[in-house]
Design an enzyme around this catalytic site. Structure first.
Site, PDB file in Angstrom:
ATOM      1  N   HIS A 132     -15.457 -15.556  -5.657  1.00  0.00           N
ATOM      2  CA  HIS A 132     -14.505 -15.053  -5.096  1.00  0.00           C
ATOM      3  C   HIS A 132     -14.895 -13.256  -5.428  1.00  0.00           C
ATOM      4  O   HIS A 132     -15.341 -12.971  -6.421  1.00  0.00           O
ATOM      5  CB  HIS A 132     -12.994 -15.184  -5.195  1.00  0.00           C
ATOM      6  CG  HIS A 132     -12.367 -15.134  -6.817  1.00  0.00           C
ATOM      7  ND1 HIS A 132     -12.798 -15.742  -7.598  1.00  0.00           N
ATOM      8  CD2 HIS A 132     -11.646 -14.074  -7.217  1.00  0.00           C
ATOM      9  CE1 HIS A 132     -12.382 -15.137  -9.065  1.00  0.00           C
ATOM     10  NE2 HIS A 132     -11.677 -14.211  -8.441  1.00  0.00           N
ATOM     11  N   HIS A 133     -14.357 -12.375  -4.712  1.00  0.00           N
ATOM     12  CA  HIS A 133     -14.561 -10.774  -4.711  1.00  0.00           C
ATOM     13  C   HIS A 133     -15.992 -10.417  -4.696  1.00  0.00           C
ATOM     14  O   HIS A 133     -16.505  -9.541  -5.380  1.00  0.00           O
ATOM     15  CB  HIS A 133     -13.797 -10.578  -6.072  1.00  0.00           C
ATOM     16  CG  HIS A 133     -12.603 -10.503  -6.275  1.00  0.00           C
ATOM     17  ND1 HIS A 133     -11.701 -10.771  -5.262  1.00  0.00           N
ATOM     18  CD2 HIS A 133     -11.619 -10.578  -7.453  1.00  0.00           C
ATOM     19  CE1 HIS A 133     -10.356 -10.537  -5.771  1.00  0.00           C
ATOM     20  NE2 HIS A 133     -10.433 -10.678  -7.109  1.00  0.00           N
ATOM     21  N   GLY A 164       2.401  16.790  10.430  1.00  0.00           N
ATOM     22  CA  GLY A 164       1.065  16.686  10.726  1.00  0.00           C
ATOM     23  C   GLY A 164      -0.218  17.474   9.730  1.00  0.00           C
ATOM     24  O   GLY A 164       0.294  17.784   8.608  1.00  0.00           O
ATOM     25  N   ASN A 220       5.471  19.392   7.935  1.00  0.00           N
ATOM     26  CA  ASN A 220       5.043  20.014   9.020  1.00  0.00           C
ATOM     27  C   ASN A 220       4.650  19.033  10.036  1.00  0.00           C
ATOM     28  O   ASN A 220       3.999  19.696  10.935  1.00  0.00           O
ATOM     29  CB  ASN A 220       4.506  21.224   8.846  1.00  0.00           C
ATOM     30  CG  ASN A 220       3.271  20.847   8.036  1.00  0.00           C
ATOM     31  OD1 ASN A 220       2.978  19.795   7.844  1.00  0.00           O
ATOM     32  ND2 ASN A 220       2.520  21.927   7.342  1.00  0.00           N
ATOM     33  N   GLU A 272      -6.247  20.706  10.166  1.00  0.00           N
ATOM     34  CA  GLU A 272      -7.043  20.191  11.192  1.00  0.00           C
ATOM     35  C   GLU A 272      -6.361  20.671  12.604  1.00  0.00           C
ATOM     36  O   GLU A 272      -7.150  21.140  13.349  1.00  0.00           O
ATOM     37  CB  GLU A 272      -6.964  18.750  11.123  1.00  0.00           C
ATOM     38  CG  GLU A 272      -7.450  18.243   9.723  1.00  0.00           C
ATOM     39  CD  GLU A 272      -7.798  16.573   9.837  1.00  0.00           C
ATOM     40  OE1 GLU A 272      -7.935  16.026  10.924  1.00  0.00           O
ATOM     41  OE2 GLU A 272      -8.536  16.375   8.788  1.00  0.00           O
ATOM     42  N   ASP A 300       2.549  16.423   3.928  1.00  0.00           N
ATOM     43  CA  ASP A 300       3.146  15.111   4.304  1.00  0.00           C
ATOM     44  C   ASP A 300       2.048  14.199   4.844  1.00  0.00           C
ATOM     45  O   ASP A 300       2.110  13.218   4.283  1.00  0.00           O
ATOM     46  CB  ASP A 300       4.033  15.342   5.566  1.00  0.00           C
ATOM     47  CG  ASP A 300       3.639  16.113   6.661  1.00  0.00           C
ATOM     48  OD1 ASP A 300       2.454  16.769   6.764  1.00  0.00           O
ATOM     49  OD2 ASP A 300       4.224  16.405   7.562  1.00  0.00           O
ATOM     50  N   ASP A 324      -8.077 -11.227 -12.304  1.00  0.00           N
ATOM     51  CA  ASP A 324      -8.342 -12.008 -12.912  1.00  0.00           C
ATOM     52  C   ASP A 324      -9.528 -12.055 -14.182  1.00  0.00           C
ATOM     53  O   ASP A 324      -9.686 -12.408 -15.325  1.00  0.00           O
ATOM     54  CB  ASP A 324      -8.549 -13.563 -12.434  1.00  0.00           C
ATOM     55  CG  ASP A 324      -9.747 -13.388 -11.276  1.00  0.00           C
ATOM     56  OD1 ASP A 324      -9.869 -12.297 -10.579  1.00  0.00           O
ATOM     57  OD2 ASP A 324     -10.403 -14.402 -10.930  1.00  0.00           O
ATOM     58  N   GLY A 384     -12.535  17.159  -1.761  1.00  0.00           N
ATOM     59  CA  GLY A 384     -11.620  17.325  -0.610  1.00  0.00           C
ATOM     60  C   GLY A 384     -11.020  16.304  -0.238  1.00  0.00           C
ATOM     61  O   GLY A 384     -10.320  16.249   1.001  1.00  0.00           O
ATOM     62  N   GLU A 417      -6.145   0.599  -6.737  1.00  0.00           N
ATOM     63  CA  GLU A 417      -7.460   1.022  -7.407  1.00  0.00           C
ATOM     64  C   GLU A 417      -7.652   2.566  -6.976  1.00  0.00           C
ATOM     65  O   GLU A 417      -8.212   3.162  -7.945  1.00  0.00           O
ATOM     66  CB  GLU A 417      -8.406   0.212  -7.197  1.00  0.00           C
ATOM     67  CG  GLU A 417      -8.436  -1.229  -7.751  1.00  0.00           C
ATOM     68  CD  GLU A 417      -7.719  -2.352  -7.008  1.00  0.00           C
ATOM     69  OE1 GLU A 417      -7.917  -3.412  -7.313  1.00  0.00           O
ATOM     70  OE2 GLU A 417      -7.461  -1.890  -6.001  1.00  0.00           O
TER      71      GLU A 417
END
Length: 558
Positions: A113-114, A461, A459, A465, A432, A27, A405, A50
């Protein structure tokens, strides 16, 4: 001239080379969107959220020199702040504009608001200021001057900037300059001459000159001069991973990637033993420096943004591009441009048949699929590491979030690059786990009939990591989506192709389809969850040692 604040801002965005405004309506910014629509010179592209819009603006700016991101106050600003910080880290000029509450209400401290409901309108400005090079809350009295100052800073500093446009200010008529936006370059003939003389002495005494490239060579526009110097003198060049493909990797003078102990012996010797290293001032972090094993020689010429450092002596007010051009002009007539021949990046290896896809064979095949002139986006983790050691063809623009990253960056960034360079082929590689963070923007690509080629590495996952810690732990798993079915959920127009590849033969069929496709292509590549490029297999344990130390959990689990 007489104009409104919003119309003046629109005119300056167009002068900065912006053709699209990416964002989310709210708004407090609808009045500005109304002005954008009536102007006709900018196109607003609504994104799903955003954060995605910020990533898209980052990708757009990397190809067009600047971008515009439109948010709404508070919730929009803070949703996008990760992308804004990433643009700051990667030196990308994103012009962030937020529709703010009415100026009169902010001045009176009226809770709205916001906001936090306290009447404090400094908190969001303070938060975003940590990651932007210039900020302003526009008022009728100062709007014209502040718009010019902030946009000029984005272009000159190659950083994101931030403008708050109060909802009751956008249509206010003001006096504005009728001349063009003036983007200045620092220049000092005296200092340029001194730097040129110093560089000349160092060069003349050198027997092993070399060139090292990082991202600022592209961001500040002197990559072509570095290549011209290499070709005119036969000087070999290397690049940090953060400067990948800025100079042609298949060039006969290319020595590949430099990263301290992570380099080949030949490349490391070229850089570290040079007696005149001309370098786009590198920013060493652990991932581009072999965990801080990179060492530059004392006889270095560090090309900054608007200054040059030679053997420790800083010459402020000397533009690297101007210095390189002046030096090229001074080369003796005996220096003749080399041919610049391109080596074959890859010999075609046998590929195909019912052989399961593996990381070791996948990435050379992907490098052969990439054409000269492509825009290639590689997501942090497996994709970026897998492509990192592959030699790419000439004139490829390679985009990755190497320093920040943030996973999920590249899918919405592809929306930005498609809009910024519609005549170039766009190729995205994304895992993925990263895809699931920002998958909504696939719907915007389809809605706008964009035609990237998207490779989703399934794969199951977070592979990078797994190799750092928790190879089989559930926290590194992700839900196994039906990726090939997703485009059909997001649109009923059928303006896409999908393929699933588990074997080399299936991938080759998918690549044949993608070569001449006239619509978006999504190829799901199914890989073993515990397979990884060799560079990632080394990177994971090294990162665990760096992050957790000698008493860390990786030692207990080994």
């Amino acid at each position: 001239m007489k104009t409104t604040v919003g119309d003046f801002l629109i005119s300056r965005l167009k002068e900065a080379g912006v053709g699209h405004v990416l964002g989310v309506p709210g708004d407090f910014n609808l009045q500005f969107l109304d002005q954008i629509g009536r102007d006709g010179g900018l196109a607003f592209v609504g994104c799903c959220n955003e954060l995605n819009a910020g990533y898209a603006a980052d990708g757009y700016a990397r190809l067009r020199g600047a971008s515009a991101l439109l948010l709404t106050y508070g919730v929009g600003d803070l949703s996008a702040i990760c992308a804004i910080a990433g643009a700051a880290a990667e030196h990308v000029p994103v012009i962030c504009i937020t529709g703010a509450p009415p100026l009169e209400k902010m001045r009176k401290g009226v809770p709205l608001h916001h906001t936090l409901g306290t009447g404090d309108y400094a908190d969001v400005l303070i938060a975003v200021a940590q990651f932007t090079a210039a900020q302003a809350r526009l008022t009728p009295e100062t709007a014209a001057a502040e718009i010019d100052r902030v946009i000029r800073t984005a272009i000159e500093a190659r950083r994101p900037v931030y403008l708050q446009l109060p909802s009751d200010v956008s249509h206010v008529e003001i006096d504005a300059p009728d001349g063009p936006l003036l983007v200045g370059r620092m220049s000092s003939d005296e200092r340029l001459e001194a730097a040129l003389a110093h560089l000349g002495r160092l060069w003349d005494a050198a027997s092993a000159p070399a060139i090292l490239v990082d991202m600022d060579a592209e961001r500040f526009g002197y990559a072509s001069e570095l290549l011209a110097l290499a070709e005119a003198t036969g000087t070999r060049f290397a690049a940090l991973s953060t400067g990948k493909a800025i100079l042609p990797e298949a060039h006969e003078l290319s020595a590949g990637l430099y990263g301290g102990a992570a380099s080949t012996a030949e490349t490391r010797a070229l850089v570290e033993n040079s007696d005149c290293l001309i370098a786009a001032a590198p920013r060493f972090i652990e991932v581009n420096s072999g965990h801080f094993t990179a060492q530059l020689p004392q006889a270095s010429v560090l090309l900054g943004s608007h200054s040059v450092e030679i053997e420790g002596q800083v010459y402020y007010g000397v533009e690297p591009q101007a210095l390189l051009r002046a030096f090229l002009a001074c080369l003796p007539a005996s220096a003749r441009p080399r041919s610049g021949n391109q080596r074959n990046a890859h010999a075609e290896a046998s590929f195909g048949g019912p052989v399961p896809l593996t990381q070791a064979r996948l990435w050379p095949r992907m490098a052969n699929f990439i054409r000269p002139g492509d825009v290639v986006l590689a997501e942090s983790g497996t994709s970026n590491i897998g492509l990192g050691r592959e030699v790419l063809p000439a004139d490829v623009t390679y985009i990755a979030s190497n320093i920040w990253g943030s996973i999920g960056y590249t899918l919405p960034a592809t929306l930005g690059t498609c809009l910024a360079a519609p005549d170039r082929r766009q190729v995205l590689f994304i895992g993925d786990g990263s895809f699931q963070l920002t998958a909504q923007e696939l719907s915007t690509l389809l809605r706008l009939d964009q035609k990237p080629i998207i490779f989703v590495l399934n794969n199951r996952g977070y592979t990078i990591e797994r190799f750092i810690l928790g190879m089989t732990d559930a926290y590194n798993d992700v839900a196994n989506w039906n990726y090939a079915g997703l485009p059909g959920v997001l649109t009923d127009r059928g303006n896409f192709h999908v393929r699933v590849a588990s074997t080399e033969a299936e991938l080759d069929d998918a690549l044949s389809l993608a070569e001449d496709a006239d619509r978006l292509v999504l190829i799901e590549m199914r890989l073993d969850a515990f397979d990884a490029p060799n560079a990632l297999r080394r990177f994971g344990p090294a990162t665990a040692e760096f992050d957790y130390g000698p008493l860390g959990p990786q030692r207990v689990r080994a």
